[in-house]
Write a protein that holds these residues in place. Structure first.
Motif, mmCIF file in Angstrom:
data_model
loop_
_atom_site.group_PDB
_atom_site.id
_atom_site.type_symbol
_atom_site.label_atom_id
_atom_site.label_comp_id
_atom_site.label_asym_id
_atom_site.label_seq_id
_atom_site.Cartn_x
_atom_site.Cartn_y
_atom_site.Cartn_z
ATOM 1 N N THR A 73 -13.599 3.804 -4.756
ATOM 2 C CA THR A 73 -12.445 2.948 -5.000
ATOM 3 C C THR A 73 -11.268 3.780 -5.482
ATOM 4 O O THR A 73 -11.418 4.623 -6.373
ATOM 5 C CB THR A 73 -12.774 1.869 -6.049
ATOM 6 N N ALA A 74 -10.107 3.536 -4.869
ATOM 7 C CA ALA A 74 -8.867 4.171 -5.318
ATOM 8 C C ALA A 74 -8.119 3.202 -6.220
ATOM 9 O O ALA A 74 -7.939 2.029 -5.874
ATOM 10 C CB ALA A 74 -8.005 4.550 -4.117
ATOM 11 N N LEU A 75 -7.706 3.691 -7.378
ATOM 12 C CA LEU A 75 -6.911 2.906 -8.319
ATOM 13 C C LEU A 75 -5.466 3.361 -8.152
ATOM 14 O O LEU A 75 -5.076 4.440 -8.604
ATOM 15 C CB LEU A 75 -7.390 3.118 -9.747
ATOM 16 N N LEU A 76 -4.689 2.544 -7.470
ATOM 17 C CA LEU A 76 -3.341 2.898 -7.050
ATOM 18 C C LEU A 76 -2.330 2.227 -7.971
ATOM 19 O O LEU A 76 -2.295 0.998 -8.067
ATOM 20 C CB LEU A 76 -3.133 2.443 -5.605
ATOM 21 N N THR A 77 -1.520 3.018 -8.669
ATOM 22 C CA THR A 77 -0.482 2.479 -9.543
ATOM 23 C C THR A 77 0.871 2.687 -8.879
ATOM 24 O O THR A 77 1.228 3.812 -8.514
ATOM 25 C CB THR A 77 -0.490 3.164 -10.916
ATOM 26 N N LEU A 78 1.611 1.596 -8.724
ATOM 27 C CA LEU A 78 2.908 1.619 -8.054
ATOM 28 C C LEU A 78 4.007 1.299 -9.053
ATOM 29 O O LEU A 78 3.889 0.353 -9.834
ATOM 30 C CB LEU A 78 2.944 0.596 -6.913
ATOM 31 N N ALA A 79 5.068 2.078 -9.014
ATOM 32 C CA ALA A 79 6.254 1.821 -9.829
ATOM 33 C C ALA A 79 7.255 1.042 -8.990
ATOM 34 O O ALA A 79 7.576 1.436 -7.866
ATOM 35 C CB ALA A 79 6.861 3.131 -10.304
ATOM 36 N N GLY A 119 7.057 -3.198 -14.983
ATOM 37 C CA GLY A 119 7.540 -2.625 -13.738
ATOM 38 C C GLY A 119 6.510 -1.851 -12.954
ATOM 39 O O GLY A 119 6.856 -1.037 -12.085
ATOM 40 N N LEU A 120 5.236 -2.086 -13.236
ATOM 41 C CA LEU A 120 4.138 -1.423 -12.536
ATOM 42 C C LEU A 120 3.173 -2.461 -11.994
ATOM 43 O O LEU A 120 3.016 -3.540 -12.572
ATOM 44 C CB LEU A 120 3.376 -0.479 -13.470
ATOM 45 N N ILE A 121 2.507 -2.130 -10.896
ATOM 46 C CA ILE A 121 1.354 -2.907 -10.473
ATOM 47 C C ILE A 121 0.234 -1.941 -10.114
ATOM 48 O O ILE A 121 0.477 -0.819 -9.650
ATOM 49 C CB ILE A 121 1.646 -3.854 -9.291
ATOM 50 N N GLU A 122 -0.982 -2.380 -10.383
ATOM 51 C CA GLU A 122 -2.168 -1.581 -10.083
ATOM 52 C C GLU A 122 -2.987 -2.305 -9.029
ATOM 53 O O GLU A 122 -3.247 -3.501 -9.141
ATOM 54 C CB GLU A 122 -3.001 -1.367 -11.354
ATOM 55 N N LEU A 123 -3.385 -1.565 -7.996
ATOM 56 C CA LEU A 123 -4.200 -2.106 -6.910
ATOM 57 C C LEU A 123 -5.496 -1.313 -6.832
ATOM 58 O O LEU A 123 -5.503 -0.096 -6.999
ATOM 59 C CB LEU A 123 -3.465 -2.013 -5.570
ATOM 60 N N HIS A 124 -6.615 -1.996 -6.572
ATOM 61 C CA HIS A 124 -7.906 -1.347 -6.402
ATOM 62 C C HIS A 124 -8.289 -1.440 -4.928
ATOM 63 O O HIS A 124 -8.496 -2.538 -4.406
ATOM 64 C CB HIS A 124 -8.969 -2.021 -7.271
#
Length: 339
Positions: free
Chosen positions: A115-121, A158-163
């Motif tokens: 699983t990739a834990l992707l944090t987007l600004a 201002g961030l979202i995290e996607l798995h």
């Protein structure tokens, strides 16, 4: 030929020929209540007040023959044959969070097993507002989109995290896990959201059962963080299932989050456990039903594989006394089956 759909607040939108009500609404950035988009979950149920529709094949659990006879429809399966006027329970109209399409910069990528834990600004303006339990579409090159639940709290940072789970021949997974990843730190991607129905039980006066399989932990994580922030005082039972221990990619974190609730309980469960696994074995819905045989006073929220969600809904409402309206779900549908 086009038809119009009038909503409870008297606003309206246009539906193209052979387009469903829900697809047309999402195309025009109207986030009507929904989850699975394939006629299974029942989250997009509405009342047809005026007009005619054709309903595509759907689950009888999502919309029974009796409900259909009463004029209820599933917006994800309803293709208009005329102009429509519909009523949607809980629809807030102008009070809904607007759906936006925004650029986002990849701030970090962490890998936990498969699983990739992707944090987007996200841009500071306009801000992407969301509620726990909602998701975004990740818009990829080639006019491809993939839906991922938001895993962090709606805290306005201002961030979202996607798995994102690694799947064979998965378009997004290949861009993250490949030898020459197209999505890496500082990459710019586009997202559309928030989409889907938010978690409905923050203000409930009853105990809650949370179920997850695989990356169904992502929306549950957002929900747990918000429950902690709100100091939720009722029992919360969280069952997280996977095949093997490594697939519970954030087990320690989940346990810590549950400990921050006044009456929280966490049970990790494996269906194909190795001999050294000391925890529960089986499937989340079976373990929950064994623990809580009478669910008549409970609310349930299930996230993950649609097979689990199907089975949990049938078991809990059929044998455990759970009222059908107390079951909500975010069923993860394979991308090939998504509209």
């Amino acid at each position: 030929m086009t038809h119009s759909v009038t909503l409870p607040d008297q606003s309206s939108f246009t539906v193209y020929a052979r387009e469903t009500v829900l697809a047309a609404a999402l195309r025009q950035n109207l986030n009507l209540p929904h989850s699975c988009q394939n006629g299974f979950c029942g989250q997009c149920k509405a009342v047809l007040l005026d007009g005619q529709v054709s309903l595509a094949e759907h689950s009888g659990r999502a919309l029974s023959a009796e409900e259909a006879a009463q004029g209820k429809i599933l917006m994800c399966c309803a293709t208009p044959g005329s102009n429509l006027r519909i009523d949607i329970p809980g629809y807030t109209g102008a009070g809904s969070i607007p759906v936006r399409t925004l650029p986002a910069r990849v701030q970090s990528i962490a890998f936990a097993h498969n699983t990739a834990l992707l944090t987007l600004a996200l841009p500071k303006s306009p801000q992407l507002m969301f509620e726990a339990g909602q998701y975004v579409d990740l818009l990829l090159p080639g006019n491809i989109s993939r839906s991922y639940s938001i895993a962090n709290a709606p805290d306005g940072q201002g961030l979202i995290e996607l798995h994102i789970r690694r799947r064979e021949n998965g378009v997004c997974a290949d861009m993250l896990f490949g030898n020459a990843p197209a999505i890496k730190e500082k990459s710019i991607v586009r997202i559309k959201g928030p989409l889907g129905a938010p978690y409905p039980y923050f203000d409930c006066e009853q105990p809650v059962i949370l179920l997850a399989t695989g990356t169904g932990y992502a929306p549950i994580r957002s929900i747990l963080l918000e429950l902690i922030r709100r100091d939720f005082r009722h029992p919360v039972h969280f069952y997280w299932g996977a095949r093997r221990a490594a697939d519970l990619y954030a087990q320690a974190e989940a346990a810590k989050l549950i400990q921050q609730l006044a009456h929280g309980r966490f049970m990790p469960i494996l269906s194909q456990a190795d001999d050294d696994w000391q925890g529960a074995r089986g499937y989340v819905q079976h373990l929950a039903a064994q623990d809580i045989a009478d669910m008549s006073a409970y609310a349930v929220y299930a996230c993950g594989a649609e097979q689990m969600v199907y089975a949990a809904q049938a078991l809990f409402t059929g044998q455990c006394g759970l009222p059908p309206e107390a079951f909500h779900a975010d069923a993860f549908t394979p991308s090939t089956a998504q509209p």
